[in-house]
Scaffold this active site. Structure first.
Site, PDB file in Angstrom:
ATOM      1  N   TYR A  57       0.828  -1.215   0.000  1.00 59.56           N
ATOM      2  CA  TYR A  57       0.000   0.000   0.000  1.00 59.56           C
ATOM      3  C   TYR A  57       0.864   1.269   0.000  1.00 59.56           C
ATOM      4  O   TYR A  57       0.431   2.300   0.520  1.00 59.56           O
ATOM      5  CB  TYR A  57      -0.929  -0.004   1.214  1.00 59.56           C
ATOM      6  CG  TYR A  57      -2.206  -0.809   1.018  1.00 59.56           C
ATOM      7  CD1 TYR A  57      -3.111  -0.492   0.010  1.00 59.56           C
ATOM      8  CD2 TYR A  57      -2.524  -1.878   1.852  1.00 59.56           C
ATOM      9  CE1 TYR A  57      -4.293  -1.210  -0.164  1.00 59.56           C
ATOM     10  CE2 TYR A  57      -3.703  -2.606   1.691  1.00 59.56           C
ATOM     11  CZ  TYR A  57      -4.579  -2.261   0.676  1.00 59.56           C
ATOM     12  OH  TYR A  57      -5.744  -2.964   0.504  1.00 59.56           O
ATOM     13  N   HIS A  96      -9.774  -6.513  -2.028  1.00 61.39           N
ATOM     14  CA  HIS A  96      -8.948  -5.541  -2.756  1.00 61.39           C
ATOM     15  C   HIS A  96      -8.933  -5.917  -4.225  1.00 61.39           C
ATOM     16  O   HIS A  96      -8.957  -7.101  -4.554  1.00 61.39           O
ATOM     17  CB  HIS A  96      -7.502  -5.543  -2.244  1.00 61.39           C
ATOM     18  CG  HIS A  96      -6.549  -4.901  -3.208  1.00 61.39           C
ATOM     19  ND1 HIS A  96      -6.385  -3.541  -3.267  1.00 61.39           N
ATOM     20  CD2 HIS A  96      -5.769  -5.433  -4.199  1.00 61.39           C
ATOM     21  CE1 HIS A  96      -5.523  -3.254  -4.245  1.00 61.39           C
ATOM     22  NE2 HIS A  96      -5.138  -4.388  -4.814  1.00 61.39           N
ATOM     23  N   ASN A 145     -13.379  -3.832   4.411  1.00 63.41           N
ATOM     24  CA  ASN A 145     -14.238  -3.902   3.220  1.00 63.41           C
ATOM     25  C   ASN A 145     -13.981  -5.134   2.357  1.00 63.41           C
ATOM     26  O   ASN A 145     -14.257  -5.132   1.164  1.00 63.41           O
ATOM     27  CB  ASN A 145     -14.155  -2.600   2.419  1.00 63.41           C
ATOM     28  CG  ASN A 145     -12.763  -2.325   1.895  1.00 63.41           C
ATOM     29  OD1 ASN A 145     -11.839  -3.079   2.162  1.00 63.41           O
ATOM     30  ND2 ASN A 145     -12.626  -1.258   1.138  1.00 63.41           N
TER      31      ASN A 145
HETATM   32  P1  RTP Z   1      -8.328  -1.422  -2.331  1.00 63.83           P
HETATM   33  O1  RTP Z   1      -7.060  -0.717  -2.743  1.00 63.83           O
HETATM   34  O2  RTP Z   1      -8.207  -2.124  -1.006  1.00 63.83           O
HETATM   35  O3  RTP Z   1      -8.847  -2.326  -3.431  1.00 63.83           O
HETATM   36  O4  RTP Z   1      -9.489  -0.353  -2.137  1.00 63.83           O
HETATM   37  P2  RTP Z   1      -9.843   0.896  -3.038  1.00 63.83           P
HETATM   38  O5  RTP Z   1      -8.922   0.964  -4.219  1.00 63.83           O
HETATM   39  O6  RTP Z   1     -11.301   0.831  -3.289  1.00 63.83           O
HETATM   40  O7  RTP Z   1      -9.543   2.067  -2.048  1.00 63.83           O
HETATM   41  P3  RTP Z   1      -8.172   2.841  -1.748  1.00 63.83           P
HETATM   42  O8  RTP Z   1      -8.462   4.298  -1.888  1.00 63.83           O
HETATM   43  O9  RTP Z   1      -7.056   2.263  -2.561  1.00 63.83           O
HETATM   44  O10 RTP Z   1      -7.949   2.543  -0.211  1.00 63.83           O
HETATM   45  C1  RTP Z   1      -7.301   1.351   0.198  1.00 63.83           C
HETATM   46  C2  RTP Z   1      -7.987   0.781   1.402  1.00 63.83           C
HETATM   47  O11 RTP Z   1      -7.740   1.639   2.527  1.00 63.83           O
HETATM   48  C3  RTP Z   1      -8.861   1.614   3.395  1.00 63.83           C
HETATM   49  N1  RTP Z   1      -9.326   2.978   3.559  1.00 63.83           N
HETATM   50  N2  RTP Z   1      -9.572   3.500   4.717  1.00 63.83           N
HETATM   51  N3  RTP Z   1     -10.608   6.944   5.200  1.00 63.83           N
HETATM   52  C4  RTP Z   1     -10.314   5.710   5.561  1.00 63.83           C
HETATM   53  O12 RTP Z   1     -10.339   5.336   6.707  1.00 63.83           O
HETATM   54  C5  RTP Z   1      -9.951   4.772   4.499  1.00 63.83           C
HETATM   55  N4  RTP Z   1      -9.932   5.038   3.201  1.00 63.83           N
HETATM   56  C6  RTP Z   1      -9.527   3.895   2.603  1.00 63.83           C
HETATM   57  C7  RTP Z   1      -9.899   0.699   2.758  1.00 63.83           C
HETATM   58  O13 RTP Z   1      -9.740  -0.611   3.302  1.00 63.83           O
HETATM   59  C8  RTP Z   1      -9.505   0.705   1.307  1.00 63.83           C
HETATM   60  O14 RTP Z   1      -9.967  -0.448   0.643  1.00 63.83           O
HETATM   61 MG    MG Z   2      -6.829   0.862  -4.073  1.00 63.75          MG
END
Ligand code: RTP
Ligand code: MG
Length: 142
Positions: free
Chosen positions: A51, A117, A114
């Site tokens: 990440y 990923h 959630n």
């Molecule tokens: P992922 O990378 O896990 O597939 O999820 P995503 O693209 O939909 O979302 P991303 O913006 O890349 O964020 C990665 C993961 O971080 C956690 N998150 N927490 N504000 C918060 O507390 C927050 N925002 C994001 C979530 O687990 C997200 O899937």
């Molecule tokens: Mg993401």
């Protein structure tokens, strides 16, 4: 036809609730083929590297803590336009915003917990697949 590979993770909240099979069924129903898979328990260094794009954001430490809290299933999904199709299948990051019938709408507990990923671009997919799998651990079927 653009056959792509994308990197998927079944996150600790979903593994803990015994949802691996239910989520894998969604992949198969969508004609996304599982061409590599393994269960791992990431340490902090591995999760931070995965990440890295989020380093410095306010949720980074909590995200790393969550992703290292238990085992995950990591898999490579192969199929037509798999990167965008799998993102659609997952639904929006926050399950409250995710469309009905998506994985996150049906299984996720919260924005952080959630359940899944998925890679967000061809560049991310290439990096993320290589982050977890050697070439000889991937078995393309297309
Ligand atoms: P992922 O990378 O896990 O597939 O999820 P995503 O693209 O939909 O979302 P991303 O913006 O890349 O964020 C990665 C993961 O971080 C956690 N998150 N927490 N504000 C918060 O507390 C927050 N925002 C994001 C979530 O687990 C997200 O899937
Ligand atoms: Mg993401």
């Amino acid at each position: 036809m653009t056959i792509e590979k994308t990197l998927s993770i079944v996150k600790p909240d979903a593994v803990d609730r015994n949802l691996i099979g239910a989520i894998y069924q969604r992949f198969e129903n969508a004609d996304l083929k599982i061409v590599a898979a393994k269960m791992i328990h990431m340490n902090a260094e591995k999760a931070q590297g995965f990440y890295a794009e989020h380093e410095g954001k306010p949720f980074f430490a909590d995200l790393v803590e969550f992703m290292t809290s238990g085992p995950v299933m990591v898999q490579v999904l192969e199929g037509e336009s798999s990167i965008t199709r799998y993102r659609e299948l997952m639904g929006k990051t926050n399950p409250e915003d995710a469309a009905c019938g998506t994985i996150r709408s049906d299984f996720a507990l919260s924005l952080r917990h959630n359940s899944v990923h998925g890679s967000d671009s061809p560049e991310s997919a290439a990096r993320e697949v290589a982050y977890f799998f050697a070439d000889d651990e991937i078995f393309p079927r297309s």
